[in-house]
Design an enzyme around this catalytic site. Structure first.
Site, PDB file in Angstrom:
ATOM      1  N   LYS A  74      -7.099  -4.899  -2.767  1.00  0.00           N
ATOM      2  CA  LYS A  74      -7.843  -5.366  -1.596  1.00  0.00           C
ATOM      3  C   LYS A  74      -8.748  -4.262  -1.084  1.00  0.00           C
ATOM      4  O   LYS A  74      -8.546  -3.088  -1.409  1.00  0.00           O
ATOM      5  CB  LYS A  74      -6.864  -5.798  -0.500  1.00  0.00           C
ATOM      6  N   ASP A 130       0.776  -1.247   0.000  1.00  0.00           N
ATOM      7  CA  ASP A 130       0.000   0.000   0.000  1.00  0.00           C
ATOM      8  C   ASP A 130       0.812   1.304   0.000  1.00  0.00           C
ATOM      9  O   ASP A 130       0.490   2.232   0.759  1.00  0.00           O
ATOM     10  CB  ASP A 130      -0.967   0.024   1.199  1.00  0.00           C
ATOM     11  N   CYS A 178      -2.034  -2.408   7.602  1.00  0.00           N
ATOM     12  CA  CYS A 178      -1.940  -3.341   6.474  1.00  0.00           C
ATOM     13  C   CYS A 178      -0.647  -4.143   6.463  1.00  0.00           C
ATOM     14  O   CYS A 178      -0.653  -5.312   6.084  1.00  0.00           O
ATOM     15  CB  CYS A 178      -2.177  -2.587   5.174  1.00  0.00           C
ATOM     16  N   ASP A 229      -4.617  -0.802  -1.741  1.00  0.00           N
ATOM     17  CA  ASP A 229      -5.906  -0.563  -1.103  1.00  0.00           C
ATOM     18  C   ASP A 229      -6.809   0.056  -2.182  1.00  0.00           C
ATOM     19  O   ASP A 229      -6.442   1.070  -2.800  1.00  0.00           O
ATOM     20  CB  ASP A 229      -5.682   0.413   0.063  1.00  0.00           C
ATOM     21  N   HIS A 288     -10.606   7.201   1.625  1.00  0.00           N
ATOM     22  CA  HIS A 288      -9.225   7.060   1.125  1.00  0.00           C
ATOM     23  C   HIS A 288      -9.159   5.950   0.079  1.00  0.00           C
ATOM     24  O   HIS A 288      -9.973   5.032   0.085  1.00  0.00           O
ATOM     25  CB  HIS A 288      -8.261   6.741   2.281  1.00  0.00           C
ATOM     26  N   HIS A 329     -10.706   0.820  -2.691  1.00  0.00           N
ATOM     27  CA  HIS A 329     -12.067   0.811  -2.156  1.00  0.00           C
ATOM     28  C   HIS A 329     -13.084   1.405  -3.124  1.00  0.00           C
ATOM     29  O   HIS A 329     -12.795   2.425  -3.767  1.00  0.00           O
ATOM     30  CB  HIS A 329     -12.132   1.636  -0.866  1.00  0.00           C
TER      31      HIS A 329
HETATM   32  C1  VGL Z   1      -4.665   0.982   5.670  1.00  0.00           C
HETATM   33  C2  VGL Z   1      -6.223   1.875   7.089  1.00  0.00           C
HETATM   34  C3  VGL Z   1      -7.205   1.732   6.146  1.00  0.00           C
HETATM   35  C4  VGL Z   1      -3.247   0.576   5.433  1.00  0.00           C
HETATM   36  C5  VGL Z   1      -5.643   0.813   4.711  1.00  0.00           C
HETATM   37  O1  VGL Z   1      -2.836   0.460   4.254  1.00  0.00           O
HETATM   38  O2  VGL Z   1      -2.513   0.379   6.428  1.00  0.00           O
HETATM   39  N1  VGL Z   1      -4.968   1.489   6.856  1.00  0.00           N
HETATM   40  N2  VGL Z   1      -6.900   1.189   4.960  1.00  0.00           N
HETATM   41 ZN    ZN Z   2      -8.319   1.217   3.409  1.00  0.00          ZN
END
Ligand code: VGL
Ligand code: ZN
Length: 207
Positions: free
Chosen positions: A106, A8, A151, A46, A81, A48
């Site tokens: 993901k 990420d 993550c 990440d 995000h 979403h």
């Molecule tokens: C993450 C919070 C929400 C991460 C992803 O990549 O650590 N943290 N989504």
């Molecule tokens: Zn996230």
């Protein structure tokens, strides 16, 4: 064979982004150097939908940092995000991507969050990362990226439970640190679960 898993490293987790991790940009040059030491590299992203259940904005009268029950899983609420196909979801522009074998997206299911690059938080969804690594003869994984306490941590814990010999490259990660000791807590948790913890220089000089 060993693999590097880059977790990420996306614009929204970099200072100026929607869920900025302090010094998140500092991992980019370290990870670029580390990539020179690996022949097998994968990344997670990440990714979403806008209606994702982990976004505080999608729950009336809830704020960032509140907890809710999201389909049976205790869920902390985040700012919006890494919405798919937005700038914030793109990888940091300086991150080298040429050698990557695959990217595992993901958090695509709006009903469940997914911190780990392997499985959703309810362990129902599977990104295919474990099978991909095993089919390519990978037995050992090295994890780096963002964020240490979410993550990266859950990716490392799942890697261990999937039977990979797992190493955390600690200084190639940064933490959200909702509480100030979350970084150390997370490293401790990964270590106690069986991860080896190293600094990038050990790999760059001796790896
Ligand atoms: C993450 C919070 C929400 C991460 C992803 O990549 O650590 N943290 N989504
Ligand atoms: Zn996230």
């Amino acid at each position: 064979m060993k693999a590097l898993i880059i977790v990420d490293v996306q614009n929204d987790f970099i200072p100026g982004g929607a869920l900025a991790v302090k010094e998140g940009d500092h991992v980019v040059p370290i990870i670029n150097e580390l990539q020179g030491k690996f022949d097998f590299i994968v990344a997670t992203q990440d990714w979403h939908p806008a209606d994702h259940g982990s976004f505080a904005a999608n729950h009336p009268n809830k704020n960032v940092g509140d907890f809710i029950d999201l389909n049976g899983v205790n869920q902390i609420l985040w700012p919006v995000h890494c919405v798919r196909d937005t700038k914030g979801a793109e990888f940091h522009p300086d991150l080298r991507t040429e050698k990557w074998k695959a990217v595992f997206k993901k958090g695509t299911n709006p009903k469940v969050d997914s911190y780990s690059g392997f499985f959703d938080n309810n362990r129902m969804g599977d990104t295919g990362l474990s099978v991909f690594l095993k089919q390519n003869g990978i037995e050992e994984v090295y994890a780096c990226g963002l964020a240490t306490d979410y993550c990266v941590k859950f990716t490392v814990l799942d890697a261990i439970s999937e039977g990979f010999k797992t190493t955390l490259i600690a200084d190639a990660t940064r933490a959200v640190n909702i509480r100030e000791d979350d970084y150390l807590q997370a490293v401790d948790e990964m270590f106690k679960a069986g991860a080896k913890v190293v600094m990038a220089e050990e790999i760059l000089y001796f790896g």
